[in-house]
Write a protein that holds these residues in place. Sequence first.
Motif, mmCIF file in Angstrom:
data_model
loop_
_atom_site.group_PDB
_atom_site.id
_atom_site.type_symbol
_atom_site.label_atom_id
_atom_site.label_comp_id
_atom_site.label_asym_id
_atom_site.label_seq_id
_atom_site.Cartn_x
_atom_site.Cartn_y
_atom_site.Cartn_z
ATOM 1 N N UNK A 32 -0.518 13.177 -11.465
ATOM 2 C CA UNK A 32 -0.561 13.278 -10.187
ATOM 3 C C UNK A 32 -2.057 13.983 -9.347
ATOM 4 N N UNK A 33 -2.138 13.811 -10.125
ATOM 5 C CA UNK A 33 -4.327 13.492 -10.008
ATOM 6 C C UNK A 33 -4.413 12.245 -8.366
ATOM 7 N N UNK A 34 -3.545 11.504 -8.921
ATOM 8 C CA UNK A 34 -3.625 10.712 -6.998
ATOM 9 C C UNK A 34 -2.599 10.673 -6.313
ATOM 10 N N UNK A 65 4.138 4.130 -14.474
ATOM 11 C CA UNK A 65 3.821 4.756 -13.090
ATOM 12 C C UNK A 65 2.344 4.681 -13.196
ATOM 13 N N UNK A 66 1.976 5.195 -13.859
ATOM 14 C CA UNK A 66 0.124 5.502 -13.834
ATOM 15 C C UNK A 66 -0.948 3.658 -13.765
ATOM 16 N N UNK A 67 0.119 3.056 -14.179
ATOM 17 C CA UNK A 67 -0.757 1.261 -14.695
ATOM 18 C C UNK A 67 -0.816 0.995 -13.225
ATOM 19 N N UNK A 68 0.605 1.226 -12.370
ATOM 20 C CA UNK A 68 0.350 0.734 -10.638
ATOM 21 C C UNK A 68 0.133 1.210 -10.233
ATOM 22 N N UNK A 69 -0.332 2.936 -10.074
ATOM 23 C CA UNK A 69 -0.880 3.963 -9.707
ATOM 24 C C UNK A 69 -2.602 3.224 -9.789
ATOM 25 N N UNK A 70 -2.865 2.561 -10.849
ATOM 26 C CA UNK A 70 -4.495 2.205 -11.408
ATOM 27 C C UNK A 70 -4.506 1.050 -10.363
ATOM 28 N N UNK A 71 -3.927 0.222 -10.652
ATOM 29 C CA UNK A 71 -4.026 -1.284 -10.208
ATOM 30 C C UNK A 71 -3.637 -0.953 -8.438
ATOM 31 N N UNK A 72 -2.957 -0.215 -8.073
ATOM 32 C CA UNK A 72 -3.264 0.119 -6.479
ATOM 33 C C UNK A 72 -4.795 0.390 -5.930
ATOM 34 N N UNK A 120 -3.665 3.265 -0.631
ATOM 35 C CA UNK A 120 -3.029 2.403 -0.422
ATOM 36 C C UNK A 120 -2.094 1.408 0.402
ATOM 37 N N UNK A 121 -3.941 1.509 1.328
ATOM 38 C CA UNK A 121 -3.421 0.546 2.668
ATOM 39 C C UNK A 121 -1.981 0.568 3.332
ATOM 40 N N UNK A 122 -1.801 0.010 4.202
ATOM 41 C CA UNK A 122 -0.189 0.182 5.104
ATOM 42 C C UNK A 122 0.044 -0.616 6.190
ATOM 43 N N UNK A 123 1.355 -0.231 5.909
ATOM 44 C CA UNK A 123 1.883 -1.565 6.958
ATOM 45 C C UNK A 123 3.018 -0.881 7.839
ATOM 46 N N UNK A 124 3.429 -1.425 8.801
ATOM 47 C CA UNK A 124 4.175 -1.423 10.216
ATOM 48 C C UNK A 124 4.976 -1.895 10.191
ATOM 49 N N UNK A 125 6.153 -1.896 10.956
ATOM 50 C CA UNK A 125 6.571 -3.504 11.577
ATOM 51 C C UNK A 125 7.275 -3.354 12.527
ATOM 52 N N UNK A 126 7.484 -5.133 13.349
ATOM 53 C CA UNK A 126 7.507 -4.893 14.279
ATOM 54 C C UNK A 126 8.674 -5.516 14.928
ATOM 55 N N UNK A 127 9.319 -3.561 15.880
ATOM 56 C CA UNK A 127 10.431 -3.727 16.342
ATOM 57 C C UNK A 127 11.311 -4.907 17.689
ATOM 58 N N UNK A 128 9.948 -4.847 18.557
ATOM 59 C CA UNK A 128 9.571 -5.177 19.467
ATOM 60 C C UNK A 128 8.141 -6.354 19.632
ATOM 61 N N UNK A 129 8.629 -6.926 20.563
ATOM 62 C CA UNK A 129 7.230 -7.687 20.637
ATOM 63 C C UNK A 129 5.593 -6.993 21.184
ATOM 64 N N UNK A 130 6.386 -5.837 21.691
ATOM 65 C CA UNK A 130 5.235 -4.895 21.764
ATOM 66 C C UNK A 130 5.147 -3.415 20.879
ATOM 67 N N UNK A 222 7.583 -3.521 -9.406
ATOM 68 C CA UNK A 222 7.510 -2.293 -10.486
ATOM 69 C C UNK A 222 8.203 -1.304 -10.148
ATOM 70 N N UNK A 223 7.672 -0.163 -10.237
ATOM 71 C CA UNK A 223 7.801 1.070 -10.191
ATOM 72 C C UNK A 223 8.149 1.185 -8.479
ATOM 73 N N UNK A 224 6.867 1.338 -7.876
ATOM 74 C CA UNK A 224 6.858 1.806 -6.919
ATOM 75 C C UNK A 224 6.583 0.584 -6.049
ATOM 76 N N UNK A 225 6.402 0.670 -4.893
ATOM 77 C CA UNK A 225 5.781 -0.380 -3.649
ATOM 78 C C UNK A 225 5.451 0.045 -2.841
ATOM 79 N N UNK A 226 4.138 -0.390 -3.322
ATOM 80 C CA UNK A 226 3.225 -0.498 -2.691
ATOM 81 C C UNK A 226 2.184 -1.135 -0.859
ATOM 82 N N UNK A 227 2.099 -0.729 -0.189
ATOM 83 C CA UNK A 227 1.342 -1.467 1.214
ATOM 84 C C UNK A 227 1.526 -3.006 1.119
ATOM 85 N N UNK A 228 -0.111 -3.083 0.143
ATOM 86 C CA UNK A 228 0.043 -4.821 -1.187
ATOM 87 C C UNK A 228 0.564 -5.021 -1.426
#
Length: 242
Positions: A32-34, A65-72, A120-130, A222-228
């Motif tokens: 919960x701290x993370x 869960x904790x291991x994945x959060x710490x790894x990220x 966590x980093x961040x990701x976004x998807x191209x819906x169209x060229x721009x 893992x249990x969670x999907x992070x941007x990286x």
Amino acid sequence: MKRAILSFVLFASTFLIPFSNVGASSVVDDILMLQPDVSQEQLMADVESIVSNTGMTENEVLDKIYSELKNNQEKGMTEQAALQKKGNSTFGGSGGTVSVGSSTKGNFYYTPSETAYLDHGHVGLYYATTTIVESVPSDGVRQISTTARKVDSSGAVVKSVSTSTTNRNNAANWAYSQIGQSYSYNFATNRLTGHDGAKNCSKLIWSAYKLHGNLDLDVDGGLGVYPRDVRDAPGTVLVRNI
């Protein structure tokens, strides 16, 4: 002798049994701290669901869960240190100064980001060229032009997904259909939450390609999907550095 045994049993039931939960309670607090925007009730409900569906014990799920959060978190610290060494200190989010630029529908971008409570980093998807479709804390799932979407020039990349054009188009169309859905701060168990409804940036892209192409854009499963995890997933190919 019987009295001594009875006394020991009473002692154990009074003092020893609660200690069996101390470890779990400590891990819950650490998680919960993370992820401070996720309630303990939501976390434990997700844990119970995972236990029921996988056969793992509660402690095993919490530890994972904790291991994945710490790894990220550690990956984020390494990424930030590398950017600072290059003289960059904004780490994406609202501090970016470079447009993501145009790309092909179905591609995605990744940028270092610490816009929320944890990097966590961040990701976004191209819906169209721009046009980008992404999920951000302020708006939930939204569309934004590639000109308006600014990122850091260090560490940001555009990647493609190795699949058919049909899958790429359908994945982008599905992501676009999610515009208006609210944001979820739950990264830790987002692989197991529903595809519709509140979602964060990595869940948006992961669900899009899971539903359209049955692709698993998660580097470690893992249990969670992070941007990286999405950035580094098998079947993704670097298009260009931003």
